[in-house]
Design a protein around this motif. Structure first.
Motif, PDB file in Angstrom:
ATOM      1  N   GLU A   1      19.370 -18.796  34.382  1.00 38.33           N
ATOM      2  CA  GLU A   1      20.286 -18.140  35.326  1.00 38.33           C
ATOM      3  C   GLU A   1      20.238 -18.830  36.682  1.00 38.33           C
ATOM      4  O   GLU A   1      21.269 -19.056  37.314  1.00 38.33           O
ATOM      5  N   PHE A   2      19.021 -19.184  37.106  1.00 38.12           N
ATOM      6  CA  PHE A   2      18.860 -19.857  38.390  1.00 38.12           C
ATOM      7  C   PHE A   2      19.544 -21.214  38.388  1.00 38.12           C
ATOM      8  O   PHE A   2      20.223 -21.583  39.342  1.00 38.12           O
ATOM      9  N   SER A   3      19.383 -21.958  37.309  1.00 39.84           N
ATOM     10  CA  SER A   3      20.000 -23.283  37.241  1.00 39.84           C
ATOM     11  C   SER A   3      21.524 -23.175  37.187  1.00 39.84           C
ATOM     12  O   SER A   3      22.229 -24.011  37.761  1.00 39.84           O
ATOM     13  N   GLU A   4      22.053 -22.150  36.534  1.00 38.09           N
ATOM     14  CA  GLU A   4      23.504 -21.952  36.503  1.00 38.09           C
ATOM     15  C   GLU A   4      24.031 -21.614  37.893  1.00 38.09           C
ATOM     16  O   GLU A   4      25.080 -22.108  38.310  1.00 38.09           O
ATOM     17  N   LEU A   5      23.309 -20.777  38.619  1.00 37.82           N
ATOM     18  CA  LEU A   5      23.730 -20.429  39.979  1.00 37.82           C
ATOM     19  C   LEU A   5      23.637 -21.635  40.912  1.00 37.82           C
ATOM     20  O   LEU A   5      24.449 -21.785  41.815  1.00 37.82           O
ATOM     21  N   ALA A   6      22.659 -22.485  40.694  1.00 43.52           N
ATOM     22  CA  ALA A   6      22.500 -23.672  41.530  1.00 43.52           C
ATOM     23  C   ALA A   6      23.628 -24.670  41.306  1.00 43.52           C
ATOM     24  O   ALA A   6      23.975 -25.430  42.212  1.00 43.52           O
ATOM     25  N   LYS A   7      24.231 -24.664  40.136  1.00 41.16           N
ATOM     26  CA  LYS A   7      25.310 -25.598  39.824  1.00 41.16           C
ATOM     27  C   LYS A   7      26.648 -25.166  40.421  1.00 41.16           C
ATOM     28  O   LYS A   7      27.552 -25.972  40.549  1.00 41.16           O
ATOM     29  N   GLU A   8      26.755 -23.890  40.804  1.00 41.70           N
ATOM     30  CA  GLU A   8      28.012 -23.397  41.361  1.00 41.70           C
ATOM     31  C   GLU A   8      28.284 -24.036  42.716  1.00 41.70           C
ATOM     32  O   GLU A   8      27.364 -24.403  43.446  1.00 41.70           O
ATOM     33  N   GLU A   9      29.564 -24.143  43.049  1.00 38.41           N
ATOM     34  CA  GLU A   9      29.959 -24.714  44.329  1.00 38.41           C
ATOM     35  C   GLU A   9      29.627 -23.736  45.449  1.00 38.41           C
ATOM     36  O   GLU A   9      29.852 -22.537  45.332  1.00 38.41           O
ATOM     37  N   ARG A  10      29.102 -24.273  46.542  1.00 44.69           N
ATOM     38  CA  ARG A  10      28.741 -23.432  47.684  1.00 44.69           C
ATOM     39  C   ARG A  10      29.990 -23.063  48.467  1.00 44.69           C
ATOM     40  O   ARG A  10      30.900 -23.857  48.618  1.00 44.69           O
ATOM     41  N   THR A  11      29.986 -21.850  48.993  1.00 42.02           N
ATOM     42  CA  THR A  11      31.121 -21.400  49.790  1.00 42.02           C
ATOM     43  C   THR A  11      30.873 -21.705  51.265  1.00 42.02           C
ATOM     44  O   THR A  11      29.744 -21.877  51.698  1.00 42.02           O
ATOM     45  N   SER A  12      31.935 -21.750  52.019  1.00 44.63           N
ATOM     46  CA  SER A  12      31.825 -22.051  53.440  1.00 44.63           C
ATOM     47  C   SER A  12      31.359 -20.812  54.206  1.00 44.63           C
ATOM     48  O   SER A  12      31.352 -19.695  53.689  1.00 44.63           O
ATOM     49  N   LEU A  13      30.999 -21.041  55.451  1.00 44.06           N
ATOM     50  CA  LEU A  13      30.550 -19.946  56.309  1.00 44.06           C
ATOM     51  C   LEU A  13      31.670 -18.936  56.531  1.00 44.06           C
ATOM     52  O   LEU A  13      31.447 -17.721  56.501  1.00 44.06           O
ATOM     53  N   LEU A  14      32.885 -19.429  56.721  1.00 41.84           N
ATOM     54  CA  LEU A  14      34.018 -18.514  56.925  1.00 41.84           C
ATOM     55  C   LEU A  14      34.299 -17.685  55.678  1.00 41.84           C
ATOM     56  O   LEU A  14      34.606 -16.495  55.780  1.00 41.84           O
ATOM     57  N   ALA A  15      34.190 -18.306  54.516  1.00 42.19           N
ATOM     58  CA  ALA A  15      34.407 -17.566  53.269  1.00 42.19           C
ATOM     59  C   ALA A  15      33.336 -16.499  53.075  1.00 42.19           C
ATOM     60  O   ALA A  15      33.629 -15.374  52.653  1.00 42.19           O
ATOM     61  N   GLU A  16      32.099 -16.849  53.397  1.00 41.87           N
ATOM     62  CA  GLU A  16      31.013 -15.871  53.298  1.00 41.87           C
ATOM     63  C   GLU A  16      31.236 -14.708  54.262  1.00 41.87           C
ATOM     64  O   GLU A  16      31.027 -13.548  53.916  1.00 41.87           O
ATOM     65  N   PHE A  17      31.657 -15.031  55.486  1.00 46.06           N
ATOM     66  CA  PHE A  17      31.897 -13.981  56.477  1.00 46.06           C
ATOM     67  C   PHE A  17      33.056 -13.085  56.052  1.00 46.06           C
ATOM     68  O   PHE A  17      32.988 -11.863  56.196  1.00 46.06           O
ATOM     69  N   TRP A  18      34.119 -13.682  55.521  1.00 41.22           N
ATOM     70  CA  TRP A  18      35.262 -12.901  55.055  1.00 41.22           C
ATOM     71  C   TRP A  18      34.850 -11.977  53.913  1.00 41.22           C
ATOM     72  O   TRP A  18      35.237 -10.814  53.867  1.00 41.22           O
ATOM     73  N   PHE A  19      34.038 -12.489  52.981  1.00 42.31           N
ATOM     74  CA  PHE A  19      33.551 -11.665  51.874  1.00 42.31           C
ATOM     75  C   PHE A  19      32.706 -10.511  52.408  1.00 42.31           C
ATOM     76  O   PHE A  19      32.814  -9.379  51.945  1.00 42.31           O
ATOM     77  N   PHE A  20      31.866 -10.814  53.406  1.00 40.45           N
ATOM     78  CA  PHE A  20      31.038  -9.772  54.008  1.00 40.45           C
ATOM     79  C   PHE A  20      31.898  -8.676  54.623  1.00 40.45           C
ATOM     80  O   PHE A  20      31.632  -7.487  54.439  1.00 40.45           O
ATOM     81  N   LEU A  21      32.934  -9.071  55.375  1.00 37.07           N
ATOM     82  CA  LEU A  21      33.816  -8.081  56.003  1.00 37.07           C
ATOM     83  C   LEU A  21      34.515  -7.221  54.946  1.00 37.07           C
ATOM     84  O   LEU A  21      34.603  -6.007  55.082  1.00 37.07           O
ATOM     85  N   LYS A  22      35.028  -7.882  53.903  1.00 37.65           N
ATOM     86  CA  LYS A  22      35.749  -7.153  52.866  1.00 37.65           C
ATOM     87  C   LYS A  22      34.830  -6.228  52.085  1.00 37.65           C
ATOM     88  O   LYS A  22      35.167  -5.074  51.821  1.00 37.65           O
ATOM     89  N   HIS A  23      33.681  -6.744  51.707  1.00 38.95           N
ATOM     90  CA  HIS A  23      32.781  -5.991  50.840  1.00 38.95           C
ATOM     91  C   HIS A  23      32.129  -4.814  51.563  1.00 38.95           C
ATOM     92  O   HIS A  23      32.004  -3.730  51.003  1.00 38.95           O
ATOM     93  N   ASN A  24      31.721  -5.026  52.813  1.00 38.21           N
ATOM     94  CA  ASN A  24      31.002  -3.991  53.547  1.00 38.21           C
ATOM     95  C   ASN A  24      31.874  -3.171  54.485  1.00 38.21           C
ATOM     96  O   ASN A  24      31.368  -2.302  55.183  1.00 38.21           O
ATOM     97  N   LYS A  25      33.161  -3.479  54.525  1.00 40.45           N
ATOM     98  CA  LYS A  25      34.121  -2.738  55.350  1.00 40.45           C
ATOM     99  C   LYS A  25      33.691  -2.721  56.816  1.00 40.45           C
ATOM    100  O   LYS A  25      33.716  -1.692  57.485  1.00 40.45           O
ATOM    101  N   LYS A  26      33.313  -3.873  57.325  1.00 39.25           N
ATOM    102  CA  LYS A  26      32.885  -4.007  58.723  1.00 39.25           C
ATOM    103  C   LYS A  26      33.988  -4.658  59.550  1.00 39.25           C
ATOM    104  O   LYS A  26      33.772  -5.634  60.252  1.00 39.25           O
ATOM    105  N   TRP A  27      35.184  -4.112  59.487  1.00 38.83           N
ATOM    106  CA  TRP A  27      36.332  -4.708  60.160  1.00 38.83           C
ATOM    107  C   TRP A  27      36.200  -4.679  61.667  1.00 38.83           C
ATOM    108  O   TRP A  27      36.862  -5.433  62.371  1.00 38.83           O
TER     109      TRP A  27
END
Length: 69
Positions: free
Chosen positions: A12-38
């Motif tokens: 599982e760890f090796s599969e996750l390591a092979k995935e493409e990394r997301t950008s800082l903006l994408a991570e922040f957008w996901f955080f806002l959407k997921h946690n409803k911190k608008w």
């Protein structure tokens, strides 16, 4: 922990390591959407605008910024 569960976690760890990394903006957008911190979005925009103003204040555009204050 059994050997099978260790191998499963390693795969599982090796599969996750092979995935493409997301950008800082994408991570922040996901955080806002997921946690409803608008409410964080206007704060971030104001900080970015102030940073831009400080950046422009140190360049040749400075005489045009001084009247704003």
């Amino acid at each position: 922990m059994s050997k099978h569960s260790q191998q499963k976690k390693a795969s599982e760890f090796s599969e996750l390591a092979k995935e493409e990394r997301t950008s800082l903006l994408a991570e922040f957008w996901f955080f806002l959407k997921h946690n409803k911190k608008w409410w964080l979005l206007p704060i971030l925009i104001i900080l970015l605008l102030l940073g831009l103003l400080v950046l422009l204040g140190g360049t040749a555009i400075a005489p045009f910024i001084y009247p704003l204050f």
